[in-house]
Design a protein around this motif. Sequence first.
Motif, short mmCIF file in Angstrom:
data_model
loop_
_atom_site.label_atom_id
_atom_site.label_comp_id
_atom_site.label_asym_id
_atom_site.label_seq_id
_atom_site.Cartn_x
_atom_site.Cartn_y
_atom_site.Cartn_z
N UNK A 32 0.83 -1.21 0.00
CA UNK A 32 0.00 0.00 0.00
C UNK A 32 0.87 1.27 0.00
N UNK A 33 1.98 1.24 0.70
CA UNK A 33 2.90 2.38 0.66
C UNK A 33 3.48 2.55 -0.74
N UNK A 34 3.77 1.44 -1.40
CA UNK A 34 4.27 1.51 -2.78
C UNK A 34 3.22 2.14 -3.69
N UNK A 35 1.96 1.76 -3.49
CA UNK A 35 0.88 2.35 -4.30
C UNK A 35 0.80 3.85 -4.07
N UNK A 36 1.02 4.28 -2.85
CA UNK A 36 0.97 5.71 -2.54
C UNK A 36 2.08 6.48 -3.24
N UNK A 37 3.18 5.81 -3.56
CA UNK A 37 4.24 6.46 -4.33
C UNK A 37 3.83 6.65 -5.79
N UNK A 38 3.07 5.68 -6.33
CA UNK A 38 2.72 5.73 -7.75
C UNK A 38 1.51 6.63 -8.03
N UNK A 39 0.55 6.63 -7.13
CA UNK A 39 -0.73 7.30 -7.42
C UNK A 39 -0.61 8.80 -7.76
N UNK A 40 0.29 9.56 -7.14
CA UNK A 40 0.37 10.98 -7.51
C UNK A 40 0.75 11.22 -8.97
N UNK A 41 1.36 10.22 -9.61
CA UNK A 41 1.74 10.35 -11.02
C UNK A 41 0.62 9.94 -11.97
N UNK A 42 -0.43 9.31 -11.44
CA UNK A 42 -1.52 8.80 -12.28
C UNK A 42 -2.59 9.85 -12.46
N UNK A 43 -3.08 9.99 -13.70
CA UNK A 43 -4.17 10.91 -14.00
C UNK A 43 -5.24 10.14 -14.76
N UNK A 44 -6.40 9.94 -14.13
CA UNK A 44 -7.47 9.17 -14.76
C UNK A 44 -7.88 9.78 -16.09
N UNK A 45 -7.81 8.98 -17.15
CA UNK A 45 -8.23 9.42 -18.47
C UNK A 45 -7.28 10.39 -19.15
N UNK A 46 -6.09 10.57 -18.58
CA UNK A 46 -5.14 11.53 -19.16
C UNK A 46 -3.72 10.99 -19.03
N UNK A 47 -2.81 11.64 -19.72
CA UNK A 47 -1.41 11.22 -19.70
C UNK A 47 -0.82 11.41 -18.31
N UNK A 48 0.05 10.48 -17.92
CA UNK A 48 0.68 10.54 -16.61
C UNK A 48 1.49 11.81 -16.40
N UNK A 49 1.64 12.18 -15.15
CA UNK A 49 2.51 13.31 -14.79
C UNK A 49 3.98 12.87 -14.74
N UNK A 50 4.21 11.56 -14.74
CA UNK A 50 5.57 11.04 -14.58
C UNK A 50 6.39 11.21 -15.85
N UNK A 51 7.70 11.31 -15.68
CA UNK A 51 8.59 11.26 -16.83
C UNK A 51 8.55 9.85 -17.43
N UNK A 52 8.58 9.78 -18.76
CA UNK A 52 8.46 8.51 -19.48
C UNK A 52 9.62 8.37 -20.44
N UNK A 53 10.21 7.18 -20.51
CA UNK A 53 11.23 6.90 -21.51
C UNK A 53 11.08 5.46 -21.98
N UNK A 54 11.84 5.08 -22.97
CA UNK A 54 11.74 3.72 -23.54
C UNK A 54 12.93 2.89 -23.09
N UNK A 55 12.64 1.65 -22.71
CA UNK A 55 13.68 0.70 -22.38
C UNK A 55 14.18 0.03 -23.65
N UNK A 56 15.22 -0.77 -23.52
CA UNK A 56 15.69 -1.59 -24.63
C UNK A 56 14.54 -2.48 -25.09
N UNK A 57 14.26 -2.47 -26.38
CA UNK A 57 13.12 -3.21 -26.89
C UNK A 57 11.91 -2.34 -27.14
#
Length: 276
Positions: free
Chosen positions: A22-47
């Motif tokens: 649940x604490x881990x979820x609390x770290x992720x939720x501020x970056x989530x935006x329902x129906x919209x692009x995340x607030x988090x920085x995004x990049x591509x991994x290998x592949x």
Amino acid sequence: MSASMTPDAVRALLPALRETIREAAALALPFFRAGAQTRARVWSKSGGSPVTEADVAVDTFLKVRLSSLLPQAAWLSEETIDDALRLGNDFVWIVDPIDGTRAFLSGHPDWSIAVALLVGGEPMLGFVHAPVTDRFYEAVAGGGATCNGHAITASMQDRIEGARVTGPKTMIERLARGATAAGVKPAMIPIDRVPSLALRIARVADGTIDIGLVSSNARDWDLAAADLILREAGGAVIELDGEATTYNRPDPVHGELVALCGGVREAVVDAFAKHG
């Protein structure tokens, strides 16, 4: 290292594990935006698959906390470089910090945090938490499965006809063709595809889906926690030939799989054998 963990030792871990997830979820939720692009920085991994700063933050947090709970356990996760030392360890944490990253970054609610503990190569503990919908699936080997503390069981569906099915369209079509070849009316009820594989399997466990199809290239971290939950709910995750999934191999990649309630297992395996 000998694979041994008493039932009391397993139960003793549960409160701290629930709180940690649940604490881990609390770290992720501020970056989530329902129906919209995340607030988090995004990049591509290998592949080319996406990763966000939320994935990395949750992974780092869980590695520290879970390693402190069971220091002798090895580690396998989507966002950590693999260490072959896990292959010789009887205790292994298998973690997907955000299962369904594409859903997370696009504002779809069906992403999850998945945590499993393997003991002797078999899942002993499994947790799948969907933070947006606040669904917390949990299982201990031999102890049944729950969602938000209430016991769950897979459905009693006993035939492909009328089964609620979700997954890749091509696999659904092959299943239907195989069922027809086996003399079965393949009229199935389509369910919207669930982006998180762990949640897709968990929803077979809670009886809202009868057959969940999984395309090739799923990894241990997508599957192990939800696999145990489904086993404890009376279903199974199997390969198309009916063999059970196995974990903590040198290459943690899987082929095509099916998550299903127990009553349709024989019919599904027969259908894929006729048109696999």
